[in-house]
Design an enzyme around this catalytic site. Structure first.
Site, PDB file in Angstrom:
ATOM      1  N   ASN A   9       0.858  -1.191   0.000  1.00  0.00           N
ATOM      2  CA  ASN A   9       0.000   0.000   0.000  1.00  0.00           C
ATOM      3  C   ASN A   9       0.893   1.239   0.000  1.00  0.00           C
ATOM      4  O   ASN A   9       1.475   1.582   1.021  1.00  0.00           O
ATOM      5  CB  ASN A   9      -0.904  -0.030   1.243  1.00  0.00           C
ATOM      6  CG  ASN A   9      -1.772   1.206   1.355  1.00  0.00           C
ATOM      7  OD1 ASN A   9      -1.893   1.974   0.395  1.00  0.00           O
ATOM      8  ND2 ASN A   9      -2.375   1.411   2.516  1.00  0.00           N
ATOM      9  N   TRP A  10       0.951   1.887  -1.145  1.00  0.00           N
ATOM     10  CA  TRP A  10       1.855   3.052  -1.278  1.00  0.00           C
ATOM     11  C   TRP A  10       1.307   4.308  -0.605  1.00  0.00           C
ATOM     12  O   TRP A  10       2.013   5.298  -0.489  1.00  0.00           O
ATOM     13  CB  TRP A  10       2.091   3.334  -2.760  1.00  0.00           C
ATOM     14  CG  TRP A  10       3.116   2.436  -3.386  1.00  0.00           C
ATOM     15  CD1 TRP A  10       3.669   1.307  -2.851  1.00  0.00           C
ATOM     16  CD2 TRP A  10       3.721   2.609  -4.667  1.00  0.00           C
ATOM     17  NE1 TRP A  10       4.573   0.769  -3.722  1.00  0.00           N
ATOM     18  CE2 TRP A  10       4.626   1.538  -4.853  1.00  0.00           C
ATOM     19  CE3 TRP A  10       3.579   3.553  -5.691  1.00  0.00           C
ATOM     20  CZ2 TRP A  10       5.387   1.405  -6.004  1.00  0.00           C
ATOM     21  CZ3 TRP A  10       4.329   3.413  -6.837  1.00  0.00           C
ATOM     22  CH2 TRP A  10       5.232   2.349  -6.991  1.00  0.00           C
ATOM     23  N   HIS A  98      -9.265   1.409   5.799  1.00  0.00           N
ATOM     24  CA  HIS A  98      -7.940   1.690   6.377  1.00  0.00           C
ATOM     25  C   HIS A  98      -8.092   2.714   7.505  1.00  0.00           C
ATOM     26  O   HIS A  98      -8.878   3.653   7.400  1.00  0.00           O
ATOM     27  CB  HIS A  98      -6.988   2.220   5.307  1.00  0.00           C
ATOM     28  CG  HIS A  98      -5.563   2.150   5.747  1.00  0.00           C
ATOM     29  ND1 HIS A  98      -5.040   3.038   6.652  1.00  0.00           N
ATOM     30  CD2 HIS A  98      -4.571   1.271   5.456  1.00  0.00           C
ATOM     31  CE1 HIS A  98      -3.781   2.713   6.889  1.00  0.00           C
ATOM     32  NE2 HIS A  98      -3.467   1.648   6.171  1.00  0.00           N
ATOM     33  N   GLU A 170      -4.923  -4.947  10.940  1.00  0.00           N
ATOM     34  CA  GLU A 170      -3.888  -3.912  11.089  1.00  0.00           C
ATOM     35  C   GLU A 170      -4.088  -3.208  12.431  1.00  0.00           C
ATOM     36  O   GLU A 170      -4.874  -2.246  12.507  1.00  0.00           O
ATOM     37  CB  GLU A 170      -4.013  -2.867   9.978  1.00  0.00           C
ATOM     38  CG  GLU A 170      -3.593  -3.328   8.621  1.00  0.00           C
ATOM     39  CD  GLU A 170      -3.036  -2.171   7.779  1.00  0.00           C
ATOM     40  OE1 GLU A 170      -1.976  -2.356   7.183  1.00  0.00           O
ATOM     41  OE2 GLU A 170      -3.649  -1.088   7.726  1.00  0.00           O
ATOM     42  N   GLY A 176       3.176   2.176  10.885  1.00  0.00           N
ATOM     43  CA  GLY A 176       4.198   3.219  10.788  1.00  0.00           C
ATOM     44  C   GLY A 176       4.957   3.463  12.074  1.00  0.00           C
ATOM     45  O   GLY A 176       5.548   4.528  12.264  1.00  0.00           O
ATOM     46  N   SER A 215       3.892  -2.190  10.267  1.00  0.00           N
ATOM     47  CA  SER A 215       5.351  -2.284  10.414  1.00  0.00           C
ATOM     48  C   SER A 215       5.922  -3.642   9.994  1.00  0.00           C
ATOM     49  O   SER A 215       6.834  -4.170  10.626  1.00  0.00           O
ATOM     50  CB  SER A 215       5.775  -1.932  11.845  1.00  0.00           C
ATOM     51  OG  SER A 215       5.460  -0.579  12.122  1.00  0.00           O
ATOM     52  N   GLY A 236       3.045  -1.203   4.267  1.00  0.00           N
ATOM     53  CA  GLY A 236       3.060   0.229   3.958  1.00  0.00           C
ATOM     54  C   GLY A 236       4.463   0.663   3.577  1.00  0.00           C
ATOM     55  O   GLY A 236       4.927   0.442   2.453  1.00  0.00           O
ATOM     56  N   GLY A 237       5.175   1.264   4.518  1.00  0.00           N
ATOM     57  CA  GLY A 237       6.494   1.852   4.267  1.00  0.00           C
ATOM     58  C   GLY A 237       7.457   0.953   3.505  1.00  0.00           C
ATOM     59  O   GLY A 237       8.109   1.406   2.545  1.00  0.00           O
TER      60      GLY A 237
HETATM   61  P1  13P Z   1       3.427   0.355   7.664  1.00  0.00           P
HETATM   62  O1  13P Z   1       3.849  -0.960   7.030  1.00  0.00           O
HETATM   63  O2  13P Z   1       4.198   1.518   7.160  1.00  0.00           O
HETATM   64  O3  13P Z   1       3.365   0.248   9.133  1.00  0.00           O
HETATM   65  O4  13P Z   1       1.922   0.634   7.165  1.00  0.00           O
HETATM   66  C1  13P Z   1       0.987  -0.376   7.279  1.00  0.00           C
HETATM   67  C2  13P Z   1      -0.222   0.035   6.566  1.00  0.00           C
HETATM   68  O5  13P Z   1      -0.914   0.953   6.972  1.00  0.00           O
HETATM   69  C3  13P Z   1      -0.558  -0.681   5.329  1.00  0.00           C
HETATM   70  O6  13P Z   1      -1.839  -0.364   4.894  1.00  0.00           O
END
Ligand code: 13P
Length: 254
Positions: A9-10, A98, A170, A176, A215, A236-237
């Site tokens: 997920n960008w 989300h 999540e 994050g 994360s 995410g990241g």
């Molecule tokens: P991170 O992997 O950056 O924690 O983000 C997770 C996320 O929100 C994916 O949708």
């Protein structure tokens, strides 16, 4: 053995130069690795046609997805994207619920369930994010929160809602934060989610997956994917770093 699904997920990141570099490398990488695991990237939606041009056409287990959808199919809804439009450009998977949309855009459980419904009506695959805040976790409310977020989907979409769908567990405190849930902790809740859904239906559910998100990195992916009820990740990241993301895909292919 279930085929894992890894979603990158960008969020609100990327530009044309970044995309060209990223997909040039991903194209090369995916060749030997497109059998055992499905990979999906959800870029900002306006870049999808550009990425479709860059991608090789024979990537059977690679998809581009959307980060959002509206509950209407067309009409006076400025700034929205409709499920028909997503289908029109070849999209199959759509993230909804989300926590960033729940909080920043005040999306309610009911609105999210309506989004789930319209996706199913249009034969799209929802990736429904659920999970608790830090405070809810401290107060031992995780199961209650997940139940609530699941119940409303059953109420609006019926008993077959979760067939052909994905739930991404999540925990909001993990997003994050560089502190993912511990593998056993993520497994415990994923197991709970799977069994709670089973307890609400009488048929055998088909094509239902549970992902973990929050994360996820190339360092913790291995231990997480080994858990029985974790069928993949919502990343995410780390999905913006080609080396790290491809390593996660590699781990899921083992
Ligand atoms: P991170 O992997 O950056 O924690 O983000 C997770 C996320 O929100 C994916 O949708």
């Amino acid at each position: 053995m279930i085929k894992p699904i890894i979603v990158g997920n960008w969020k609100l990141n990327g530009n044309k130069i970044f995309i060209r570099n990223f997909f040039q490398l991903l194209n090369q990488f995916l060749n030997p690795y497109h059998k055992k695991c499905t990979t999906i990237i959800t870029p900002p939606i306006l870049y999808i046609p550009l990425i479709q041009k860059i991608l090789f056409s024979d990537k059977k287990n690679f998809f581009l997805g959307s980060q959002n959808v509206d509950i209407h199919t067309f009409g006076p809804f400025t700034g929205e994207v409709s499920p028909c439009m997503l289908t029109d450009i070849g999209i199959k998977h759509v993230i909804i619920g989300h926590s960033e949309r729940r909080f920043n855009h005040k999306e309610s459980n009911t609105l999210i369930a309506k989004k789930f419904h319209i996706l199913k009506e249009n034969k799209l695959i929802p990736i429904l994010c659920i999970g608790e805040t830090k405070e809810e976790k401290i107060n031992k409310k995780t199961k209650e929160i997940c139940k609530k977020q699941i119940d409303i989907i059953f109420d609006i979409c019926g008993a077959y809602a979760f067939d052909n769908s994905i739930i991404a567990y999540e925990p909001i405190w993990a997003i994050g934060s560089n502190h993912s849930a511990k593998p056993k902790e993520a497994q415990y809740i994923s197991y709970f989610i799977r069994n709670y859904i089973k307890s609400k239906i009488t048929h055998k559910i088909k094509n239902f997956f549970i992902q973990y998100g929050g994360s996820v990195t190339d360092k913790n992916a291995q231990e997480l994917i080994l858990q029985n009820d974790i069928d993949g990740f919502l990343v995410g990241g780390a999905s913006l770093k080609i080396k790290e993301f491809t390593k996660i895909i590699e781990i899921a292919n083992m």
